[in-house]
Write a protein that holds these residues in place. Structure first.
Motif, PDB file in Angstrom:
ATOM      1  N   GLU A 249       0.827  -1.197   0.000  1.00 40.05           N
ATOM      2  CA  GLU A 249       0.000   0.000   0.000  1.00 40.05           C
ATOM      3  C   GLU A 249       0.870   1.260   0.000  1.00 40.05           C
ATOM      4  N   PHE A 250       1.916   1.288   0.838  1.00 43.17           N
ATOM      5  CA  PHE A 250       2.805   2.443   0.880  1.00 43.17           C
ATOM      6  C   PHE A 250       3.561   2.599  -0.440  1.00 43.17           C
ATOM      7  N   TYR A 251       3.939   1.493  -1.022  1.00 37.02           N
ATOM      8  CA  TYR A 251       4.663   1.544  -2.307  1.00 37.02           C
ATOM      9  C   TYR A 251       3.783   2.154  -3.380  1.00 37.02           C
ATOM     10  N   SER A 252       2.509   1.744  -3.408  1.00 39.87           N
ATOM     11  CA  SER A 252       1.575   2.308  -4.391  1.00 39.87           C
ATOM     12  C   SER A 252       1.373   3.785  -4.140  1.00 39.87           C
ATOM     13  N   PHE A 253       1.238   4.182  -2.856  1.00 40.57           N
ATOM     14  CA  PHE A 253       1.077   5.586  -2.523  1.00 40.57           C
ATOM     15  C   PHE A 253       2.299   6.412  -2.964  1.00 40.57           C
ATOM     16  N   TYR A 254       3.497   5.928  -2.731  1.00 41.32           N
ATOM     17  CA  TYR A 254       4.732   6.637  -3.093  1.00 41.32           C
ATOM     18  C   TYR A 254       4.856   6.793  -4.605  1.00 41.32           C
ATOM     19  N   ARG A 255       4.518   5.747  -5.316  1.00 43.62           N
ATOM     20  CA  ARG A 255       4.600   5.800  -6.777  1.00 43.62           C
ATOM     21  C   ARG A 255       3.581   6.790  -7.333  1.00 43.62           C
ATOM     22  N   SER A 256       2.405   6.856  -6.691  1.00 41.06           N
ATOM     23  CA  SER A 256       1.398   7.808  -7.147  1.00 41.06           C
ATOM     24  C   SER A 256       1.871   9.235  -6.934  1.00 41.06           C
ATOM     25  N   LEU A 257       2.516   9.496  -5.786  1.00 39.02           N
ATOM     26  CA  LEU A 257       3.048  10.844  -5.545  1.00 39.02           C
ATOM     27  C   LEU A 257       4.089  11.230  -6.608  1.00 39.02           C
ATOM     28  N   GLU A 258       4.935  10.299  -6.987  1.00 33.47           N
ATOM     29  CA  GLU A 258       5.925  10.574  -8.046  1.00 33.47           C
ATOM     30  C   GLU A 258       5.241  10.898  -9.360  1.00 33.47           C
ATOM     31  N   ALA A 259       4.184  10.151  -9.645  1.00 31.14           N
ATOM     32  CA  ALA A 259       3.428  10.409 -10.877  1.00 31.14           C
ATOM     33  C   ALA A 259       2.787  11.770 -10.842  1.00 31.14           C
ATOM     34  N   TYR A 260       2.230  12.204  -9.650  1.00 31.54           N
ATOM     35  CA  TYR A 260       1.640  13.529  -9.545  1.00 31.54           C
ATOM     36  C   TYR A 260       2.684  14.621  -9.775  1.00 31.54           C
TER      37      TYR A 260
END
Length: 290
Positions: A249-260
């Protein structure tokens, strides 16, 4: 009686003085009688002759100088030269000299000697083995000695000794000087062009070597950079994989922030997507997500 004695004494004194002459150490003296040689006097001192019948002819016994006329010679390489020479000579045999030149004396002898020298200069300097370079080199000393020896042989019949012969100057004729200078300039320009061409060739080699070195250096640096980037990407992927394995879950959240961060750059970013897109899931409110 007295008036006859005084004139007689005067006449005898005059005759006595007329019969005496002095031979200088720098002279050769001939005693002539009706044009015929009766005596040769070479020792200095007082000598005697018959007054009114015999006469005294004096010749210089010192070494004399003679400048020849300027002449043109053509050596074996067909490059004409203007030659000016001088000679030193002395009267060796006064009797032979008198018989050869007669009443013409030294002037006639020098005219004949000048002709002899000019002939020998042309003969020696125009020989098959003699070039203009030979005449202008140290070998000219031997050429001058050869001219002196041959001139001595010819001048012996005049009762003269040719002591020395020197070439004062050896120049090109005026009409050939400009052509010679033009040829020299052309040769120097050709040598300069050859030097410039060799310099340009060397510069091209240096530039080509430098360009190849730069290309090889950049290629090696790019290759090393690619290797380093590959290793970094592999290490990053390994870290991401390890993080994903620990907390998905944290990995997905971190990757989403990078995408933003990458998508929302600048002051006026615009995105078009459907309402049900999952791109902004982490930015929706908890009520909306439920």
């Amino acid at each position: 009686m007295t008036k006859f004695l005084i004139p007689l004494v005067v006449v005898l004194g005059f005759l006595g003085l007329s019969s005496i002459f002095v031979v200088d150490e720098r002279e050769k003296v001939l005693v002539l009688q009706f044009g015929q040689i009766k005596a040769v006097k070479e020792e200095p001192g007082l000598s005697f002759k018959i007054p009114f019948i015999q006469e005294v002819v004096r010749y210089d016994d010192r070494i004399l100088s003679l400048d020849t006329d300027t002449i043109e010679v053509t050596p074996s390489d067909d490059r004409r030269l203007v030659v000016d020479a001088f000679a030193r000579y002395r009267i060796r045999d006064a009797v032979q000299f008198r018989q050869a030149v007669g009443v013409g004396g030294v002037r006639l002898a020098e005219d004949r000697l000048s002709s002899i020298l000019n002939a020998q200069i042309r003969e020696v300097l125009g020989a098959d083995q003699v070039t203009s370079d030979t005449i202008l080199s140290e070998d000219r000393r031997e050429l001058m000695r050869r001219i002196q020896r041959q001139a001595q042989t010819s001048a012996a019949g005049l009762g003269l000794d040719v002591v020395d012969v020197r070439l004062k100057q050896t120049n090109l004729p005026e009409q050939n000087l400009e052509a010679t200078f033009a040829r020299m300039r052309a040769e120097r320009e050709r040598e300069a062009a050859d030097e410039i061409a060799r310099g340009n060739e060397a510069a091209q080699r240096v530039r080509a070597l430098a360009d190849r070195t730069v290309t090889e250096t950049l290629s090696d640096a790019e290759r090393e950079a690619q290797v380093i980037r590959g290793e970094a990407d592999a290490e990053r992927s390994a870290i991401y994989a390890e993080a994903y394995g620990q907390d998905q879950e944290f990995y997905s959240f971190y990757r989403s922030l990078e995408a933003y961060e990458k998508a929302l750059q600048g002051k006026n970013s615009t995105m078009v997507m459907t309402p049900d897109s999952e791109f902004f899931d982490y930015l929706k409110s908890g009520t909306a997500q439920e």
